[in-house]
Design a protein around this motif. Structure first.
Motif, PDB file in Angstrom:
ATOM      1  N   ALA A 114      35.606  17.837  57.769  1.00 17.38           N
ATOM      2  CA  ALA A 114      36.128  17.471  55.823  1.00 17.38           C
ATOM      3  C   ALA A 114      34.142  17.893  55.518  1.00 17.38           C
ATOM      4  O   ALA A 114      33.908  18.350  54.701  1.00 17.38           O
ATOM      5  N   VAL A 115      33.455  17.068  56.587  1.00 11.15           N
ATOM      6  CA  VAL A 115      32.118  16.436  55.904  1.00 11.15           C
ATOM      7  C   VAL A 115      31.575  18.192  56.657  1.00 11.15           C
ATOM      8  O   VAL A 115      30.573  18.324  55.282  1.00 11.15           O
ATOM      9  N   ALA A 116      31.975  19.026  57.627  1.00 12.50           N
ATOM     10  CA  ALA A 116      31.045  20.213  57.381  1.00 12.50           C
ATOM     11  C   ALA A 116      31.388  20.809  56.786  1.00 12.50           C
ATOM     12  O   ALA A 116      30.537  21.884  56.000  1.00 12.50           O
ATOM     13  N   SER A 117      32.786  21.263  55.959  1.00 12.34           N
ATOM     14  CA  SER A 117      32.587  22.037  55.372  1.00 12.34           C
ATOM     15  C   SER A 117      32.207  22.087  53.715  1.00 12.34           C
ATOM     16  O   SER A 117      32.660  22.775  53.123  1.00 12.34           O
ATOM     17  N   THR A 118      32.917  20.537  53.967  1.00  7.78           N
ATOM     18  CA  THR A 118      31.952  20.254  52.038  1.00  7.78           C
ATOM     19  C   THR A 118      30.387  19.991  51.906  1.00  7.78           C
ATOM     20  O   THR A 118      30.069  20.594  51.019  1.00  7.78           O
ATOM     21  N   VAL A 119      29.642  19.953  53.162  1.00 13.32           N
ATOM     22  CA  VAL A 119      28.399  20.062  52.888  1.00 13.32           C
ATOM     23  C   VAL A 119      27.920  21.559  53.105  1.00 13.32           C
ATOM     24  O   VAL A 119      27.164  22.163  52.706  1.00 13.32           O
ATOM     25  N   GLU A 120      28.786  22.862  53.701  1.00 11.77           N
ATOM     26  CA  GLU A 120      29.294  23.680  53.370  1.00 11.77           C
ATOM     27  C   GLU A 120      29.263  24.329  51.867  1.00 11.77           C
ATOM     28  O   GLU A 120      28.755  25.267  51.103  1.00 11.77           O
ATOM     29  N   ARG A 121      29.891  23.987  51.391  1.00 11.32           N
ATOM     30  CA  ARG A 121      30.836  23.968  49.910  1.00 11.32           C
ATOM     31  C   ARG A 121      30.005  23.901  49.069  1.00 11.32           C
ATOM     32  O   ARG A 121      29.163  24.797  48.231  1.00 11.32           O
ATOM     33  N   VAL A 122      29.071  23.277  49.071  1.00  9.58           N
ATOM     34  CA  VAL A 122      27.659  23.020  48.688  1.00  9.58           C
ATOM     35  C   VAL A 122      26.130  23.178  48.778  1.00  9.58           C
ATOM     36  O   VAL A 122      25.021  23.216  48.187  1.00  9.58           O
ATOM     37  N   GLY A 123      26.454  24.609  49.335  1.00  9.95           N
ATOM     38  CA  GLY A 123      25.660  25.016  50.299  1.00  9.95           C
ATOM     39  C   GLY A 123      24.245  24.821  50.764  1.00  9.95           C
ATOM     40  O   GLY A 123      23.449  25.086  50.582  1.00  9.95           O
ATOM     41  N   LEU A 124      24.679  23.549  51.554  1.00  5.75           N
ATOM     42  CA  LEU A 124      23.795  22.966  52.788  1.00  5.75           C
ATOM     43  C   LEU A 124      23.857  23.007  53.473  1.00  5.75           C
ATOM     44  O   LEU A 124      23.605  22.426  54.887  1.00  5.75           O
ATOM     45  N   GLY A 125      24.900  23.877  54.664  1.00  2.00           N
ATOM     46  CA  GLY A 125      25.034  24.661  55.625  1.00  2.00           C
ATOM     47  C   GLY A 125      23.679  24.677  56.684  1.00  2.00           C
ATOM     48  O   GLY A 125      23.892  24.217  57.507  1.00  2.00           O
ATOM     49  N   ASP A 126      22.800  24.977  55.839  1.00  2.00           N
ATOM     50  CA  ASP A 126      21.897  25.772  57.610  1.00  2.00           C
ATOM     51  C   ASP A 126      20.829  24.661  57.375  1.00  2.00           C
ATOM     52  O   ASP A 126      19.601  24.103  57.885  1.00  2.00           O
ATOM     53  N   LYS A 127      21.246  22.939  56.168  1.00  2.00           N
ATOM     54  CA  LYS A 127      20.225  22.148  56.015  1.00  2.00           C
ATOM     55  C   LYS A 127      21.044  20.790  56.605  1.00  2.00           C
ATOM     56  O   LYS A 127      20.744  19.368  56.308  1.00  2.00           O
TER      57      LYS A 127
END
Lengths: 248, 211
Positions: A114-127
């Motif tokens: 959930a954490v990984a997908s949420t971080v992706e969802r807000v556009g911060l996957g590379d951060k």
């Protein structure tokens, strides 16, 4: 109805920040508009179970936030993004979002994904592994939104969520809002009528602690017809017209 | 995209670890150990009666302030609106840090060093001062948690002075000025600590955004 507010009043000393508000909201995005000091933030804080009402009745997700056990249940299903969220600068983006996921008692097996997908969802996957101290203001705003939505809340409360976001991110965020509103009740406090026009199915306009209008954005726009209300867009003119009428 | 690191610890331990880090607990423990070492070194010097009583009190105050300031949350309201574990985490931090401080200061007085009042006085004074600090954190805010313990220390220093230059201030509420085995003073200190711990557990340190 996920939000049922009946005659809610909240006082700070002699000041009535919220004065007899009654409001209902089901799934979808409800925009909370109003000038500074209208009581929007106080209403959101009350809905977030952070402060208790001075009088009146609230039911959130069918539960009474005044009762200890029920408040716990509400908080597990709640997302809250205040105007000013504090950060621990030494946390990474993932750690920060994970901390809130764990606090919200998400099932342990689901937290990591959930954490990984949420971080992706807000556009911060590379951060994801960047320390918060290294992020810009707009990125921190997205981190704040991530902690609010990581538990897939049934009730999401957002206070000025697009403040500090650039126009491109604002557009993306409105799309995210619409998506979240398909499953949950989302209450967004904002000064920006564009946010309301593009993302909100319903609008409540507050002034001096009271709700002076509750309806659709189209109905708010229509309130300007036949008036000389100021504004560059129909919604702005409707906003001005309702405020002028309530103050006259 | 940088992949998110897979968690290596059980979720409960990760939650506790992140909570401790966010409250600057490692730094707080370092301060307490430094206080213990400072006290140990200081006890090797010769002190007059006032100094022998006042120096440990000042170091106890420093430790109490450290515990109380660790109650401050960097996250504010969203943390308060999230789940049921937060009160227990707050309580755990307050009690664990107090115990570490008590251990560090009591250890400084062992092995031939003469700590006035011994471990019981250290524990009593530290607990009471920490309780005051926690109450200040809850009512003022974490950053102002030092005010209560420092003000109380000044009162206590004056009360210690009056033991030789009367009229003596002898209320058990000024516990540092009472003998180490005074039961009423110990109860007062314990009561204040309990009150501070309960308030911080339930409410947490006051947030700057609070009304």
């Amino acid at each position: 109805m996920n939000v049922e507010i009946t005659d809610l009043t909240r006082r700070f000393g002699r000041v009535r920040a919220v004065a007899g508000v009654s409001l209902q909201a089901g799934p979808g995005v409800l925009g909370l508009l109003g000038p500074n000091g209208a009581g929007k933030t106080t209403l959101l804080r009350t809905l977030a179970t952070v402060i208790s009402p001075s009088s009146g009745r609230i039911r959130l997700l069918g539960r009474d936030p005044g009762a200890h056990r029920q408040r716990r249940e509400i908080r597990r299903r709640l997302g809250y993004v205040p105007q000013n969220l504090g950060y621990y600068p030494g946390f990474t983006v993932v750690e920060f979002v994970e901390y809130f996921a764990l606090l919200k008692e998400m099932p342990p097996a689901t937290v990591s994904r959930a954490v990984a997908s949420t971080v992706e969802r807000v556009g911060l996957g590379d951060k994801a592994t960047a320390k918060l101290r290294t992020l810009s203001g707009g990125m921190l705003r997205r981190v704040a939104i991530a902690q609010g939505i990581v538990n897939e809340p049934e009730l999401l409360l957002l206070d000025e969520p697009t403040a500090g976001l650039d126009p491109e991110l604002r557009v993306e965020f409105r799309a995210l809002l619409r998506e979240l509103g398909q499953r949950a009740t989302v209450v967004v406090s904002t000064h920006l009528v564009e946010d309301v026009g593009s993302a909100c199915a319903r609008v409540a306009l507050m002034d001096r602690g009271r709700v002076v209008f509750h309806g659709t954005p189209a109905e708010l726009s229509a309130r300007a017809e036949g008036t000389n209300a100021a504004g560059d867009a129909p919604l702005e003119r409707g906003y001005s017209a309702v405020l002028a009428e309530s103050r006259s | 995209m940088t992949p998110a690191r897979a968690p290596s610890r059980p979720p409960a331990l990760r939650l506790i670890r992140m909570h401790l880090i966010s409250r600057h607990v490692p730094a707080a423990v370092a301060v307490m150990l430094a206080c213990g070492i400072a006290l140990r070194i200081a006890l090797h010097w010769r002190w007059n009666t006032y100094g022998a009583l006042q120096l440990p009190l000042m170091i106890e105050t420093a430790c109490a302030v450290t515990v109380a300031m660790a109650a401050a949350s960097p996250f504010g309201e969203p943390e308060r609106a999230a789940g049921r574990w937060l009160p227990w985490l707050r309580l755990g931090v307050a009690v664990a840090l107090t115990a570490i401080a008590a251990g560090a200061l009591a250890a400084a007085g062992t092995g031939g060093a003469h700590l006035a009042g011994g471990a019981p006085a250290v524990l009593r004074n530290l607990a009471g001062l920490t309780g005051i600090g926690l109450l200040c954190a809850a009512t003022l805010r974490g950053a102002l948690a030092w005010t209560g313990p420092v003000a109380y220390m000044m009162i206590a220093v004056y009360a210690l002075y009056t033991r030789w230059h009367g009229p003596a201030q002898s209320t058990p509420w000024i516990w540092p000025a009472r003998p180490p085995h005074d039961l009423r003073a110990a109860l007062c200190a314990a009561l204040v600590f309990a009150a501070g711990a309960v308030v911080v557990t339930v409410r947490g340190a006051r947030d700057p955004n609070d009304d």
